[in-house]
Design a protein around this motif. Structure first.
Motif, mmCIF file in Angstrom:
data_model
loop_
_atom_site.group_PDB
_atom_site.id
_atom_site.type_symbol
_atom_site.label_atom_id
_atom_site.label_comp_id
_atom_site.label_asym_id
_atom_site.label_seq_id
_atom_site.Cartn_x
_atom_site.Cartn_y
_atom_site.Cartn_z
ATOM 1 N N THR A 33 0.777 -1.175 -0.017
ATOM 2 C CA THR A 33 0.150 0.175 -0.040
ATOM 3 C C THR A 33 0.932 1.462 -0.009
ATOM 4 N N HIS A 34 2.136 1.181 0.563
ATOM 5 C CA HIS A 34 3.016 2.505 0.808
ATOM 6 C C HIS A 34 3.296 3.176 -0.486
ATOM 7 N N GLY A 35 3.648 2.615 -1.555
ATOM 8 C CA GLY A 35 4.207 3.438 -2.744
ATOM 9 C C GLY A 35 2.903 3.830 -3.302
ATOM 10 N N LEU A 36 1.820 3.364 -3.455
ATOM 11 C CA LEU A 36 0.763 3.665 -4.208
ATOM 12 C C LEU A 36 0.134 4.843 -3.357
ATOM 13 N N LEU A 37 0.059 4.663 -1.953
ATOM 14 C CA LEU A 37 -0.648 6.062 -1.178
ATOM 15 C C LEU A 37 0.491 7.132 -1.687
ATOM 16 N N ASP A 38 1.713 6.993 -1.573
ATOM 17 C CA ASP A 38 2.633 8.096 -1.633
ATOM 18 C C ASP A 38 2.518 8.654 -3.045
ATOM 19 N N SER A 39 2.162 7.899 -3.915
ATOM 20 C CA SER A 39 1.858 8.481 -5.241
ATOM 21 C C SER A 39 0.733 9.310 -5.458
ATOM 22 N N CYS A 40 -0.150 9.109 -4.376
ATOM 23 C CA CYS A 40 -1.349 9.964 -4.476
ATOM 24 C C CYS A 40 -1.081 11.471 -4.074
#
Length: 333
Positions: free
Chosen positions: A102-109
């Motif tokens: 979940t981490h990289g995807l949330l940071d990309s937001c």
């Protein structure tokens, strides 16, 4: 995103998918693995102040690194937390992978930029849908996960995850509204932008900072998106021209190389600081969204030798007038 939010979202996915007897350990493993990619902030150098910019949100945040990063987390956490509670290593790895993923995807937001597909590409993905801290996103997830854990109820974890997805979707809608309003403003000014971006301001998706680039300038404005749209016209600044702004700089020097590194990190939104001609600022961020008052910069030196690095500086704009200006726009008072 902040570590708390990363941990909560990391916990919500494995808790949503596990049986109620494993919901506590699944949440702990998911939360810790969900925060783990940000350990890249420890990659620093006392001699190279920009090293951490290159590695933060790089390989540890890549989607391709999820199997490796989650495996490392499982190696540590299985023996400490999961094995004493009867879980197999495969289960521990699975929970860690769900949280870590979940981490990289949330940071990309957010708008900072995340290298989602390193090492295939060093492109920084920034979908500009949420601020790095947003209580309206985080607090409902926190409350739901607390009750999910206390009541051993995976359904509440699923509701928490659903809320996260709904809020991020709402951020997409607000971003698109902000960009549409910005294009109207651009057309009124009869400008022809090379690119235009809208970014959420601190801790909300109501007030947006708009920045667009023309041939020679950057323009910043603020747009408030409630039931109606309100625009706050802002400032402009000349784009950085290294040859013109720093004619004395050796193009083969380390300082010149550091400008290129800072440009990549800043997605090209660089300008010479009007208040200090030796500083180069990242135009993307400011406390008051229609102002150009950078939150970080690099500083060059005439006296530096060819191997010397630039100086990296952060600027905390905590002046009362800045806070009041931001709140006036946010609340529309």
């Amino acid at each position: 995103m902040d570590p708390l939010t990363q941990g909560l979202l990391g916990a919500s996915v494995p808790q949503s998918l596990t049986k109620k007897q494993h919901i506590v350990v699944a949440g702990v493993l998911g939360a810790l693995a969900g925060m783990a990619p940000d350990l890249d902030v420890l990659i620093r150098s006392s001699s190279d102040p920009l090293l951490f910019l290159e590695f933060h949100r790089q390989f540890t945040h890549s989607l391709l690194f999820i199997p490796i990063g989650s495996f490392i987390c499982a190696l540590v956490l299985h023996w400490l937390i999961a094995k004493p509670r009867g879980l197999s290593f495969k289960q521990s790895w699975g929970f860690c992978a769900l949280g870590y993923g979940t981490h990289g995807l949330l940071d990309s937001c957010t708008s900072y930029g995340t290298q989602l597909f390193w090492p295939l590409t060093s492109e920084r993905f920034a979908w500009n849908t949420i601020s790095v801290i947003d209580p309206a996103f985080t607090l409902p997830i926190l409350i739901l996960l607390v009750f999910a854990t206390l009541k051993r109820n995976p359904l509440l974890a699923r509701i928490a995850l659903l809320w996260g997805l709904i809020y991020l979707t709402l951020g997409v809608v607000q971003r698109d509204r902000a960009e549409a309003s910005a294009w109207q403003l651009v057309n009124e000014r009869q400008h022809t932008p090379l690119r235009l971006e809208a970014k959420p301001t601190f801790a909300n998706i109501l007030l947006w900072k708009v920045i667009y680039e023309t041939e020679d300038k950057y323009y910043v404005d603020a747009i408030r998106l409630g039931a109606s749209v309100k625009t706050y016209s802002g400032e402009s600044i000349d784009k950085l021209n290294v040859t013109k702004d720093f004619p004395w700089l050796d193009p083969n020097s380390q300082q010149a190389k550091d400008i290129k590194r800072f440009r990549q990190f800043s997605n090209g939104f660089l300008a010479q600081d009007p208040a200090d001609k030796l500083k180069i600022i990242d135009v993307r961020y400011s406390m008051v969204p229609n102002e150009i008052r950078a939150l970080w910069s690099i500083k060059l030196s005439h006296e530096a030798d060819a191997s010397a690095h630039v100086e990296y500086t952060t600027h905390r704009d905590s002046a009362p007038e800045s806070r009041q200006g931001f709140l006036r726009m946010l609340t529309d008072f």
